[in-house]
Design a protein around this motif. Sequence first.
Motif, short mmCIF file in Angstrom:
data_model
loop_
_atom_site.label_atom_id
_atom_site.label_comp_id
_atom_site.label_asym_id
_atom_site.label_seq_id
_atom_site.Cartn_x
_atom_site.Cartn_y
_atom_site.Cartn_z
N ILE A 233 0.88 -1.18 0.00
CA ILE A 233 0.00 0.00 0.00
C ILE A 233 0.91 1.21 0.00
CG2 ILE A 233 -1.77 1.31 1.24
CD1 ILE A 233 -2.66 -1.32 2.54
N GLN A 234 0.88 1.99 -1.08
CA GLN A 234 1.71 3.19 -1.16
C GLN A 234 0.89 4.42 -0.84
OE1 GLN A 234 2.48 5.42 -4.62
NE2 GLN A 234 4.71 5.30 -4.44
N LEU A 235 1.48 5.32 -0.06
CA LEU A 235 0.84 6.59 0.29
C LEU A 235 1.65 7.74 -0.32
CD1 LEU A 235 0.25 5.92 4.10
CD2 LEU A 235 -1.12 5.13 2.15
N TYR A 236 0.95 8.80 -0.71
CA TYR A 236 1.61 9.93 -1.37
C TYR A 236 0.89 11.22 -1.03
CZ TYR A 236 3.31 13.04 -5.07
OH TYR A 236 3.83 14.11 -5.75
N SER A 237 1.60 12.32 -1.14
CA SER A 237 1.03 13.65 -0.89
C SER A 237 1.38 14.59 -2.03
CB SER A 237 1.57 14.23 0.42
OG SER A 237 1.18 15.58 0.56
N PHE A 238 0.41 15.37 -2.47
CA PHE A 238 0.66 16.42 -3.45
C PHE A 238 1.07 17.73 -2.78
CE2 PHE A 238 -2.46 13.53 -5.28
CZ PHE A 238 -1.94 13.28 -6.54
N SER A 239 0.98 17.77 -1.45
CA SER A 239 1.19 19.01 -0.71
C SER A 239 2.58 19.58 -0.90
CB SER A 239 0.93 18.77 0.78
OG SER A 239 -0.41 18.41 1.02
N LYS A 240 3.59 18.73 -0.78
CA LYS A 240 4.96 19.21 -0.84
C LYS A 240 5.36 19.51 -2.28
CE LYS A 240 5.04 18.23 3.55
NZ LYS A 240 3.79 17.50 3.74
N ALA A 241 4.90 18.68 -3.22
CA ALA A 241 5.30 18.85 -4.61
C ALA A 241 4.78 20.15 -5.20
CB ALA A 241 4.80 17.66 -5.44
N TYR A 242 3.52 20.50 -4.92
CA TYR A 242 2.90 21.64 -5.59
C TYR A 242 2.47 22.75 -4.62
CZ TYR A 242 2.76 18.04 -9.15
OH TYR A 242 3.12 17.03 -10.02
N ARG A 243 2.98 22.68 -3.38
CA ARG A 243 2.65 23.70 -2.36
C ARG A 243 1.16 23.78 -2.11
NH1 ARG A 243 6.46 28.60 -4.75
NH2 ARG A 243 8.48 27.54 -4.56
N LEU A 244 0.53 22.64 -1.93
CA LEU A 244 -0.92 22.57 -1.74
C LEU A 244 -1.27 22.10 -0.33
CD1 LEU A 244 -1.90 20.94 -5.17
CD2 LEU A 244 -2.35 23.29 -4.46
N THR A 245 -0.44 22.45 0.64
CA THR A 245 -0.66 21.93 1.99
C THR A 245 -2.05 22.25 2.53
OG1 THR A 245 0.43 23.90 2.88
CG2 THR A 245 1.78 21.93 2.60
N GLY A 246 -2.51 23.46 2.32
CA GLY A 246 -3.81 23.85 2.85
C GLY A 246 -4.99 23.27 2.10
N HIS A 247 -4.74 22.69 0.94
CA HIS A 247 -5.83 22.14 0.13
C HIS A 247 -6.11 20.69 0.47
CE1 HIS A 247 -6.28 25.55 -2.68
NE2 HIS A 247 -5.01 25.75 -2.42
N ARG A 248 -5.20 20.01 1.15
CA ARG A 248 -5.37 18.65 1.62
C ARG A 248 -5.72 17.68 0.52
NH1 ARG A 248 -2.38 18.49 3.84
NH2 ARG A 248 -2.90 16.65 5.05
N VAL A 249 -4.70 17.22 -0.20
CA VAL A 249 -4.92 16.23 -1.26
C VAL A 249 -3.74 15.27 -1.29
CG1 VAL A 249 -4.01 17.81 -3.03
CG2 VAL A 249 -5.45 15.89 -3.71
#
Length: 400
Positions: A233-249
Motif C-alpha cells: 500500500i503506497q501513500l503519497y502527498s501532493f502538498s509538498k510537490a505543488y505547495r498545496l498543503t492547505g488544500h489537503r490532497v
Amino acid sequence: MTTPLTRARTLTTFPPPVMEARRWISGVTFAADKPLINVSQAAPVEPPTEGLRRAIAETALNLPEAHLYGPDLGLPALRTEVAKSVSQTYNGTVHADQVAITSGCNQAFCAAMISLCGEGDEVILPTPWYFNHKMWLDMSGVKTVPLATGDGMLPDPKQAEALITPRTKALVLVTPNNPCGVEYPQGVIAAFRDLARKHGLALVIDETYRDFHSDSGAPHDLFTDPDWSDTVIQLYSFSKAYRLTGHRVGAMLAAPERLAEVEKFIDTVTICPNQLAQHAALWGMQNLGDWLAGERLEILDRRAAIEEGFDVLAAQGWKLLGVGAYFAYVEHPFAKPSDQLAKDLVQEAAILALPGTMFMPEDDPSGQRQMRIAFANIDRAGIKTLFARLAALVPDGASA
C-alpha cells in the motif's frame, strides 16, 4: 458541568507536536536583527505558482461541478494521471482502479490502517517515527510496536521479523524518511516487502517526499512486481510537490478490494476529497514537471549545504544522524533533554525546532538526545545562520 473524558479515544495519545511547538513562540518578541528561524514543520510556506493559482481560480469560476460532491475515491482523471505517473516513475504497472485520492496523506494512512486493523491489533513502526502515524494508531486502539533503527537510521527486516505476532497486521516504512530524511535503499524496501508477504501482512510505504529523492531513477522496484497489490500500500502527498498543503490532497495505491474498504472510511469522514484541490493536483501533474524538477534541485542543494556546513556543529559535539528530502536529524551535545533544549532554543537562539522526544517512545532515552531540523524553508544562507546560532551555544555540562 462538562462531560467527563475519562474514556475518550483522544486521551490515548499526545497533543499534536507542531501545534505544541507553536505555543512555545506565542507572545515571544524576536529582535529585528535576530528573527525567528522556524525549522519545526516540513511544509512549504510559499504559495503555489501563479499558473497553478490561476488554474484553481478558473476552476472555481468556470466548473460548477467542482463545488459539488465528487466520487469518494477521487476524480477519475486524477486517478488515471497518478496511475500513469507511478507506472512511468517506477517502471511498473499501476491501474486507475488501484488509486484512491484522499484528503491529504495523513487521511490515506488512517484509511489504510482502519481497513487493516481491529481493536488490539499491532503495527510495526520504525523509530524515530512520524508522530501522526503513532497518534492515529493510539486513537484507533491499535498497538504500535516500535522497531529501533540501526546504522544510518535504517530499519532491519530481521529485527522486524522478531517483533511479528499473530496480532501484527502491517509494517510501515516512510522513505525518504520523516523525521530522519534518510532514503531507504531498494534492497531494504524489497526485504520488507518479502517479509510482509511471507507473513501475510501489508507493507505500507509512505512516500510523501519522493519528489525530492536524491536518486533521479526509481527509488524502488515494488511496482515491477505484477502482484504488488497483494502486499503493498503506497501513500503519497501532493502538498509538498505543488505547495498545496492547505488544500489537503493525497493518494493511496492499493488493491481495488482494499480501496472498496477505504471508500467506506472516506465516505464517512469527508464524503469525498476536496474538488478544487484535486483539479489543482491534476493541473500540477500535467503542467509543472519542469518546475518541480527545479524545486527538487533546490532541496538537494539545501541538503548539500547541511552536509557541507555541519563541521561547525560537529566541533561542538553535535552529530548528523540522517539527512535528506526536507529533514536533518541530529544528536545534540547538551546534558539537558531535547524537549527542554527545544524550548530553550526559542529564547536563547530564536530557533524553533522539534525535539526527538516527539518522535520516540517515552521509554526510549535516545529521543532525549535528538532533534529534527526541517530545512524546506531556509536556503543556504539560512542554514549557515542556523548553524552559527547553534554553534554559539556552548554545551556547558554536556554529557561526553
